[in-house]
Motif scaffolding. Structure first.
Motif, PDB file in Angstrom:
ATOM      1  N   THR A 199      44.974  39.918  44.237  1.00  0.00           N
ATOM      2  CA  THR A 199      44.041  40.130  43.135  1.00  0.00           C
ATOM      3  C   THR A 199      42.710  40.598  43.696  1.00  0.00           C
ATOM      4  OG1 THR A 199      43.835  37.754  43.282  1.00  0.00           O
ATOM      5  CG2 THR A 199      44.929  38.629  41.350  1.00  0.00           C
ATOM      6  N   LYS A 201      39.394  43.278  43.666  1.00  0.00           N
ATOM      7  CA  LYS A 201      38.506  43.687  42.574  1.00  0.00           C
ATOM      8  C   LYS A 201      39.046  44.918  41.852  1.00  0.00           C
ATOM      9  CE  LYS A 201      34.355  41.317  43.494  1.00  0.00           C
ATOM     10  NZ  LYS A 201      34.236  41.051  44.935  1.00  0.00           N
ATOM     11  N   THR A 249      43.758  37.507  34.284  1.00  0.00           N
ATOM     12  CA  THR A 249      42.322  37.652  34.534  1.00  0.00           C
ATOM     13  C   THR A 249      41.596  37.725  33.197  1.00  0.00           C
ATOM     14  OG1 THR A 249      42.769  40.025  34.717  1.00  0.00           O
ATOM     15  CG2 THR A 249      42.410  38.838  36.762  1.00  0.00           C
ATOM     16  N   LYS A 253      37.080  39.902  34.875  1.00  0.00           N
ATOM     17  CA  LYS A 253      37.979  40.116  36.011  1.00  0.00           C
ATOM     18  C   LYS A 253      38.031  38.905  36.934  1.00  0.00           C
ATOM     19  CE  LYS A 253      38.259  45.073  35.997  1.00  0.00           C
ATOM     20  NZ  LYS A 253      38.330  46.286  36.773  1.00  0.00           N
ATOM     21  N   GLU A 254      37.863  37.734  36.368  1.00  0.00           N
ATOM     22  CA  GLU A 254      38.007  36.526  37.156  1.00  0.00           C
ATOM     23  C   GLU A 254      39.415  35.975  36.943  1.00  0.00           C
ATOM     24  OE1 GLU A 254      33.443  34.821  37.023  1.00  0.00           O
ATOM     25  OE2 GLU A 254      34.793  34.361  35.388  1.00  0.00           O
ATOM     26  N   LEU A 398      38.878  37.642  44.676  1.00  0.00           N
ATOM     27  CA  LEU A 398      38.979  36.968  43.386  1.00  0.00           C
ATOM     28  C   LEU A 398      39.428  35.519  43.562  1.00  0.00           C
ATOM     29  CD1 LEU A 398      40.476  39.492  40.849  1.00  0.00           C
ATOM     30  CD2 LEU A 398      38.131  38.790  41.191  1.00  0.00           C
ATOM     31  N   LYS A 401      36.605  33.471  44.811  1.00  0.00           N
ATOM     32  CA  LYS A 401      35.659  33.178  43.740  1.00  0.00           C
ATOM     33  C   LYS A 401      36.168  32.020  42.879  1.00  0.00           C
ATOM     34  CE  LYS A 401      32.858  35.822  40.498  1.00  0.00           C
ATOM     35  NZ  LYS A 401      32.891  36.987  39.627  1.00  0.00           N
TER      36      LYS A 401
END
Lengths: 410, 133
Positions: A199, A201, A249, A253-254, A398, A401
């Motif tokens: 995953t 960006k 997501t 886009k998280e 991702l 994050k």
């Protein structure tokens, strides 16, 4: 007038045209063929600017065919071989090669070439993505998080092996079909996983990898010879996972984990398609890891909410999978499920049995799971330490994050 | 497509007799050399179509073509023929459109939508001289 053309037409056509031309000229001329097809697309892009064809697909095939005839003359002039194709009714034969059914056959032949056991697994994936799926080296590098140079080297090695080992542009002989087929399925599975689990960006390419794996698997299933429990089960698995692709997501886009995914965004038609494929899989005697993985994915899809998840059934499937094909990755998944079932002690025992090295890129999940274990024991400090370790080990932005957000909430 | 260009041509002539013709010459961004992927080529084409459609709807597009990189030159009293390429690819003319407009400013506005600036492409605008009949 509607000027839009089908999404990915060029990329899909690329694989078709390469396959058809390879059938005419042979694999030894693959590089010339790839250049010729690339030329055709550039020509199309320029020429269609002012005059758009009624049927773009037919235009491209015709251009490729003309280009093929050009090549034929050129090669004939250079060397006096290829009498088979150049003499007599070559023109008529050539026409027949461009029938839809023939095109699909040629694409399938190319898939088997790509997944030839003489090629290493990483060469197989690079070659398949380039020659069958029509991605550029740059795009493949981006999708696999590798340097373009690395992909280039793999492709050169693959072509060299094909030349030197005189790999034929043909289907495997009957006794080898099942083992060769399982090699093809594995490559399709890995291509899908690259798209589904990586995953980064830039997600566009990821979704295309998933779509591509589905397309290739579907193509295999069009031929009786390649239908098996394994191939149907793999198709089912890809459908089930793809049904969740959109919900993985959020708008920023998280990553959204299974627990927090908006289940109304799951794409139901793919679930239906997957169920049908799973039923077909059961009509064959062979069994594969895909059967179990598809069943597990189906079990998740069945739950209306995360709380409704039938964890005992899922644990049972993981245990069966582990008996069928033992792996540390299965142990990790079983531990995750047992934590959900408040069986912390059993989960801990499984985690301690895992050789973290074996998990490779998934090692961060091991530490993430350990964090959950510590949390379940009320040990916030150790949970934080495990999460930090997980963050350290993950190599995708991702995921990192996601873990950091989790850490901040502790 | 072709017919619609000519219809537009007629329409635009009716619209304003004093309009002038301008040639937009596209320089650089040579697709043959950039090694674009099939998907990128298709995406580019989509942008060219969108631009072309916009000009057609406005009735200002009178024609145009893309040019392939390969070429020949005939020069001198002896008509010496030489083979291209003659310039570097970033200076190569890749195509042109002819549009009707009232002024350079209008054409500059039209040229904003040229799809290949990101590939170091350039648009040169020249007024087409009209001969008295």
């Amino acid at each position: 007038m509607e000027h839009k053309i089908v999404d990915h037409l060029f990329r899909h056509q690329y694989g078709k045209m390469i396959a058809v031309l390879t059938n005419i000229f042979g694999l030894s001329h693959l590089e010339v063929i790839e250049d010729a097809v690339q030329d055709t697309f550039v020509k199309a892009t320029l020429q269609w600017r002012s005059e758009r064809p009624e049927n773009p697909e037919a235009w491209l095939m015709k251009a490729a065919k003309n280009r093929a005839i050009d090549l034929l003359r050129k090669i004939k002039a250079e060397k006096n071989r290829f009498e088979k194709v150049t003499t007599g009714s070559a023109g008529i034969q050539l026409n027949e090669l461009f029938l839809e059914h023939e095109i699909a056959d040629n694409q399938l032949r190319m898939i088997f070439v790509a997944c030839h056991p003489e090629l290493s697994l990483e060469e197989q994936i690079a070659f398949a993505l380039k020659t069958v799926s029509g991605f550029s080296m740059k795009e493949i590098a981006a999708a696999l998080l590798l340097k373009e140079e690395t992909i280039k080297k793999r492709l050169i090695r693959a072509r060299k092996k094909i030349r030197e080992q005189q790999i034929q542009f043909s289907f495997p002989a009957a006794p080898a079909v099942q083992s060769r087929l399982s090699g093809v399925l594995r490559v399709i599975y890995l291509i899908f996983n690259e798209g589904f689990h990586s995953t980064k960006k830039e997600q566009l390419v990821d979704q295309e990898l998933c779509g591509e794996a589905l397309r290739l698997c579907k193509l295999l299933l069009t031929r009786e010879a390649f239908r098996s429990g394994s191939s149907y089960a793999l198709f089912a698995l890809l459908c089930f996972h793809s049904a969740r692709l959109e919900s993985k997501t959020n708008a920023d886009k998280e990553i959204v984990d299974l627990e927090h995914q908006d289940r109304s965004r799951w794409y139901f038609p793919l679930v239906v398609l997957g169920n049908d494929a799973m039923n077909r899989a059961m009509e064959y005697p062979d069994l594969s890891t895909y059967h179990y993985e598809a069943s597990i994915a189906a079990e998740h899809l069945k739950a209306r909410s995360f709380a409704d998840t039938n964890w005992p059934a899922i644990l049972n499937l993981y245990e069966q999978l582990h008996t069928f094909h033992p792996s540390d990755s299965n142990l990790l998944n079983m531990a995750i499920v047992q934590l959900r079932m408040d069986q912390a002690r059993a989960a801990r025992a499984l985690l301690d049995a895992i050789d973290v090295q074996q998990l490779e890129q998934r090692a961060y999940l091991f530490h993430g799971c350990y964090a959950d274990y510590h949390l379940s024991q009320g040990d916030r400090e150790r949970a934080i330490a495990s999460l930090r370790k997980a963050i350290e080990l993950t190599n995708n932005a991702l995921e990192e994050k996601y873990l950091i957000r989790k850490l901040e909430r502790l | 497509m072709r017919t619609s260009i000519y219809e537009n041509q007629k329409r635009s002539q009716l619209k304003n007799k004093d309009m002038k013709d301008f040639m937009m010459i596209f320089i650089g961004a040579n697709y043959e050399e950039l090694g674009l992927s099939p998907q990128q080529l298709q995406d580019r084409m989509g942008k060219w179509w969108a631009w072309g459609n916009k000009m057609e709807e406005q009735g200002i597009l009178k024609g145009g073509n893309a040019l392939l990189a390969q070429g020949k030159r005939v020069s001198g009293l002896k008509r010496v023929v030489s083979d291209g390429p003659f310039v570097e690819s970033k200076e190569l003319v890749g195509g042109y459109y002819i549009v009707s407009a009232n002024s350079f400013e209008e054409v500059i506005e039209i040229a904003q939508d040229f799809p290949d600036y990101d590939l170091d492409g350039t648009v040169e605008i020249r007024e087409v001289m009209k001969f008295d009949r």
